[in-house]
Scaffold this motif. Structure first.
Motif, PDB file in Angstrom:
ATOM      1  N   SER B 308       0.840  -1.183   0.000  1.00 45.92           N
ATOM      2  CA  SER B 308       0.000   0.000   0.000  1.00 45.92           C
ATOM      3  C   SER B 308       0.886   1.248   0.000  1.00 45.92           C
ATOM      4  O   SER B 308       2.102   1.164   0.140  1.00 45.92           O
ATOM      5  CB  SER B 308      -0.886   0.006   1.234  1.00 45.92           C
ATOM      6  OG  SER B 308      -0.086   0.154   2.375  1.00 45.92           O
ATOM      7  N   TYR B 309       0.251   2.389  -0.122  1.00 45.87           N
ATOM      8  CA  TYR B 309       1.006   3.640  -0.248  1.00 45.87           C
ATOM      9  C   TYR B 309       1.940   3.867   0.936  1.00 45.87           C
ATOM     10  O   TYR B 309       3.048   4.381   0.779  1.00 45.87           O
ATOM     11  CB  TYR B 309       0.017   4.794  -0.395  1.00 45.87           C
ATOM     12  CG  TYR B 309       0.647   6.150  -0.469  1.00 45.87           C
ATOM     13  CD1 TYR B 309       1.687   6.396  -1.360  1.00 45.87           C
ATOM     14  CD2 TYR B 309       0.224   7.184   0.345  1.00 45.87           C
ATOM     15  CE1 TYR B 309       2.281   7.631  -1.429  1.00 45.87           C
ATOM     16  CE2 TYR B 309       0.812   8.428   0.284  1.00 45.87           C
ATOM     17  CZ  TYR B 309       1.836   8.649  -0.598  1.00 45.87           C
ATOM     18  OH  TYR B 309       2.429   9.869  -0.650  1.00 45.87           O
ATOM     19  N   SER B 310       1.515   3.455   2.132  1.00 52.89           N
ATOM     20  CA  SER B 310       2.342   3.710   3.306  1.00 52.89           C
ATOM     21  C   SER B 310       3.634   2.902   3.278  1.00 52.89           C
ATOM     22  O   SER B 310       4.565   3.204   4.018  1.00 52.89           O
ATOM     23  CB  SER B 310       1.561   3.417   4.585  1.00 52.89           C
ATOM     24  OG  SER B 310       1.192   2.070   4.620  1.00 52.89           O
ATOM     25  N   ARG B 356       1.327   1.686  -3.746  1.00 53.10           N
ATOM     26  CA  ARG B 356       0.127   2.365  -4.210  1.00 53.10           C
ATOM     27  C   ARG B 356      -1.084   1.799  -3.520  1.00 53.10           C
ATOM     28  O   ARG B 356      -1.113   0.639  -3.162  1.00 53.10           O
ATOM     29  CB  ARG B 356      -0.045   2.108  -5.706  1.00 53.10           C
ATOM     30  CG  ARG B 356       0.294   3.262  -6.585  1.00 53.10           C
ATOM     31  CD  ARG B 356       0.183   2.794  -8.010  1.00 53.10           C
ATOM     32  NE  ARG B 356      -0.876   3.522  -8.686  1.00 53.10           N
ATOM     33  CZ  ARG B 356      -0.733   4.732  -9.200  1.00 53.10           C
ATOM     34  NH1 ARG B 356       0.408   5.358  -9.087  1.00 53.10           N
ATOM     35  NH2 ARG B 356      -1.719   5.329  -9.804  1.00 53.10           N
TER      36      ARG B 356
END
Lengths: 389, 499
Positions: B308-310, B356
């Motif tokens: 994920s984005y993080s 993302r």
């Protein structure tokens, strides 16, 4: 004749809410769109001037009605039958308006809130469009020269009328929340809650556009609740639980997780209830092909949450674009008083009766709301003297 | 009643220690995606002081638990700062541990510790002895004197050491005073006056002198290239390309697994696609090398990898969580008999992964459980937001209703330290969470996971640490013997790069 595309009631048709992400007091709810048509695209145009003067009526440098504000960016929309996707991002940035030097600063002169730039291209100033509509509510002032109104009020109406708002970057929490927010692949919008109060909703037509426009939310403006409620504690994380009793296989577990996701969407829909589902008064602004750009406001009843905003609806009635601004309590009050006055043809006594109060109290209310300049000094003085007796 | 209190005391001690060791695996005091650097360093400092004050012996033994270099350095400093323990046996063990850990640290980190002794005004007898042993144990002190000049000088002057030969004058009387017979020292002196000598110095030293001589970056990088260490080569890729020069060639066969994964992730998607076969082979080799050192045979393993984005990390730890996930993917696929991976945002090819989208761990976890894995490894920063707390609930119900006999082992590996919780963020009580900085630590960390789960007792944890202490001291003794036989130290081992 009413256009079917004119929104009476905001329905998030074709949109889906996903579970929220919380950062401090800010709760961001992603809005997802499953079916993307791709015939309406938006790009960002930035202005780096200290202020913009938008000529709402009259030419660019001619006298006329002007809207003056800090405008950090505008949106350029392109539409067409499947062409928008191909054309998207290929145009050169047109020179928009004129830039004036004023000492060390530059001022941008812009032509209209919504400006057609090409056959299938439109530039608009997001939120400012809605705000301008809000400011021009009952703008002309009294039409009958009642004795209570001041000379200035009679000759110039409410000009200049002003409202203030808070830019997004005034709240470091919002900046942090937008930075750490994880954008969903199909995300086209966002509901922004502060201390679990809906401040703004933003929806566009295409996920790629949303990804590009996400950070502009920090440049947008919000009502003063952004700062005022910023001092409250963190928004709760609200973990929902699964029901043990209904699980006896992995399939059940999968269904339960699905239900959990659904519960989240329903809950957020409920939290945004004062915007989605509330009845709106909207006015058309521009017809762009099959799309209708319009601005709207809710009932303006001081007892309720009120939002103003702008929306684009496609031919089939889907909501393609939405941007809203929540009115602060004072702003709602002002709008309410003006609309009540207008309904009674600006007759003070009649309006007071309608509001179940006295004319002198109403004049005081008008003064407190910032419209003291409309009334004659003698009327205000008399109203102020009265309670002391 | 007393017995009950004792049980509780033991439980608290175990929880404290598990929390501390976990933090020591992941935290580096640097900024993370969700937390800032200040919060991180305050949090980890507090943990160190707390454990040192309450469980001194175990605090020292943590040095052997395979924790990251940042925390090893902190422990060494804190132990030296607080005098030696009263018990003679503890004293001996602690001294040996400190010396061994210091020797095992990469030299730039070890010298940084010695320099910090001066900064923190630690100058007791034991500290001086440790410094003396370390400095005299270095294989090529002249090289250190050039490369880590200010740090070595700080250590020597602070510890009142005597250096043999020309090193003393070189460090303290100024290199300008005389010419040296030691070739490296003489090169260093000459490099201040001629361009030619510059290129015989270590890269980091030459870099500053090149600026002084006004040598253009491009020329400098081209000519210094043979002197670059593997880590320096990897590090220079991006900046060299930015300066419009050609990046120095990298020997992908030598880089460590996580470093390699981070290097791959820093390449653009097109480059990754073009060099796919080469990069894939290099990562597989690196994974195999890790396993040769620490074999861990696994059966049917599923990995849930968070992209994920993080997982893009922070400016200081760029893409580190994603890099750890990618490296774990290669490591587990090499270690397991059967292996499948699920990414939170599905990717066609692991090498082309990017950070993302949102974190939906529940869906892949359900698929992994349906596949019927023996071991499910979740690599994630512990934030699941689609829907929030879904993993905690999912695993709780799974454990209580579907798998009470624990046929399936669940482990959450977290590369991110959460400063507010003093530990890597967890997915609730049903999944043990272990911190990790490099994917190479995974075998160690999986061994540690049973303590994080809370089933093992304090005495087991103590025994585990004690056994690791034994292994470490033995390794150190072996290393010193080999070292005495004359290991060349000219090209020091790979540097630690950004951390």
């Amino acid at each position: 004749m009413t256009d079917a595309r004119l929104i009476q009631r905001l329905e998030p048709a074709g949109l889906r809410l996903a579970p929220s992400q919380v950062c401090g007091g800010i709760r961001l709810v992603p809005v997802l769109r499953d079916e993307v048509r791709g015939d309406l695209r938006m790009t960002l145009r930035t202005y780096d001037d200290v202020a913009a003067v938008v000529s709402v009526k009259g030419g660019l440098k001619e006298p006329g009605l002007k809207y003056i504000s800090y405008v950090p960016h505008g949106l350029v929309m392109t539409w067409g039958n499947r062409q928008a996707e191909a054309v998207y991002g290929t145009q050169l940035q047109a020179v928009d308006g004129k830039s004036l030097r004023a000492g060390p600063f530059s001022i941008r002169l812009l032509h209209r809130m919504v400006h057609r730039e090409d056959r299938r291209q439109l530039r608009m100033l997001p939120l400012h469009l809605a705000m301008e509509g809000f400011l021009s509510l009952q703008f002309g002032g009294p039409e009958i020269a009642w004795a209570e109104y001041s000379r200035e009020g009679l000759s110039r109406g409410l000009a200049p009328r002003s409202e203030s708002s808070v830019p997004g970057w005034a709240s470091p929490m919002l900046d942090g929340a937008l930075r750490t927010f994880e954008i969903h692949p199909r995300q086209v919008g966002l509901l922004l809650f502060n201390a679990d109060v809906l401040l703004s909703a933003f929806v566009v037509a295409h996920p790629d556009d949303y990804r590009a426009l996400h950070r502009t939310l920090v440049e947008d403006f919000y009502c003063d609740l952004l700062l005022q409620y910023g001092f409250l504690g963190d928004a709760p994380e609200l973990g929902l639980t699964l029901d043990d009793a209904r699980v006896s296989s992995l399939e059940d577990l999968r269904n339960e997780v699905h239900r959990m996701r659904q519960d989240w969407a329903d809950f957020h829909g409920f939290m945004a209830g004062s915007l989605f589902g509330a009845s709106l008064s909207s006015t058309p602004v521009y017809k762009a092909g099959g799309f209708l750009l319009q601005r709207f406001h809710t009932s303006l009843d001081p007892a309720e949450e009120n939002h103003i905003g702008e929306a684009i609806v496609g031919t089939d009635g889907t909501l393609e674009y939405l941007k809203t601004y929540r009115l602060s309590a004072a702003q709602t009050r002002r709008a309410y008083l003006l609309s009540q006055l207008a309904q009674c043809e600006w007759h003070l006594e009649d309006t007071a009766e309608r509001l179940r109060t006295t004319a002198s109290d109403l004049s005081l209310r008008l003064r407190n709301a910032g419209f003291g300049y409309l009334l004659k000094d003698s009327v205000l003085e008399a109203a102020q003297r009265k309670p002391r007796r | 009643m007393a017995a009950l209190a004792e049980v509780r005391v033991e439980q608290v001690a175990r929880e404290d220690l598990v929390m501390f060791v976990n933090a020591c695996f992941s935290c580096t005091g640097q900024r993370e995606f969700y937390g800032d650097a200040r919060g991180q360093s305050v949090s980890i400092e507090f943990l160190h002081q707390y454990i040192l004050g309450n469980y001194r012996r175990l605090y020292a033994r943590t040095l052997a638990a395979g924790i990251n270099h940042f925390n090893q350095a902190q422990i060494i400093l804190n132990l030296l700062a607080s005098g030696s323990p009263a018990d003679a046996r503890d004293k001996a063990e602690e001294g040996a541990l400190i010396a061994a850990a210091l020797r095992a640290l990469p030299p730039q980190r070890a010298f940084r510790v010695l320099e910090s002794l001066r900064g923190r005004r630690i100058n007791n007898r034991r500290a001086r002895a440790i410094v003396r042993d370390y400095v005299h144990g270095r294989a090529n002190l002249a090289f250190d004197a050039v490369k880590y000049r200010s740090k070595l000088r700080a250590a020597v002057s602070h510890g009142h050491l005597k250096l043999e030969g020309e090193l003393g004058p070189f460090l303290f009387r100024g290199w300008k005073k005389r010419s040296f017979t030691q070739p490296l020292l003489e090169t260093f002196r000459r490099a201040h006056y001629t361009h030619e000598a510059l290129y015989e110095l270590p890269y980091t030293v030459a870099e500053g002198l090149a600026v002084k001589h006004g040598i253009s970056r491009e020329v400098f990088l081209r000519r210094i290239e043979p002197r670059l260490t593997a880590a320096e080569r990897l590090r220079l890729q991006e900046s060299a390309a930015r300066e419009r020069g050609t990046p120095p060639p990298v020997d992908l066969g030598r880089a460590s697994l996580t470093k390699l994964a981070l290097y791959v992730l820093a390449l653009s998607l097109e480059v990754r696609r073009e060099r796919h076969a080469e990069l894939h082979a290099a990562l597989e080799q690196a994974a195999a090398r890790v396993l040769r050192r620490a074999p861990s045979p696994l059966q049917r393993v599923a990995a849930i990898l968070d992209n994920s984005y993080s997982s893009s990390g922070s400016l200081e730890k760029r893409r580190r969580p994603l890099g750890v996930a990618l490296a774990t993917h290669y490591l587990l696929s090499a270690a397991a008999r059967e292996y499948r991976a699920w990414w939170t945002c599905p990717v066609e090819e692991p090498l082309l992964v990017s950070a993302r989208g949102q974190t939906d761990i529940a869906t892949p976890l359900l698929e992994a459980l349906a596949w019927g894995a023996d071991l499910v490894v979740i690599v994630s920063d512990g934030y699941d937001n689609d829907p929030p707390k879904a993993v905690a609930e999912l695993t709780r119900v799974f454990r209580s209703k579907l798998d009470p006999e624990r046929h399936t082992a669940l482990v959450h590996v977290n590369p991110v330290f959460d400063s507010e919780g003093y530990a890597p963020r967890s997915f609730g009580a049903a999944v043990p969470t272990v911190g990790v900085r490099d994917a190479e630590d995974l075998p160690t960390v999986l061994g540690f996971a049973r303590f994080a789960e809370g089933v093992a007792s304090l005495s087991e944890l103590e025994a585990y640490l004690a056994s690791r202490v034994g292994a470490m001291l033995q390794r150190d003794a072996g290393g010193r013997q080999g070292h005495d036989e004359g290991r060349r130290q000219d090209a020091p081992p790979a540097e630690e790069g950004e951390s």
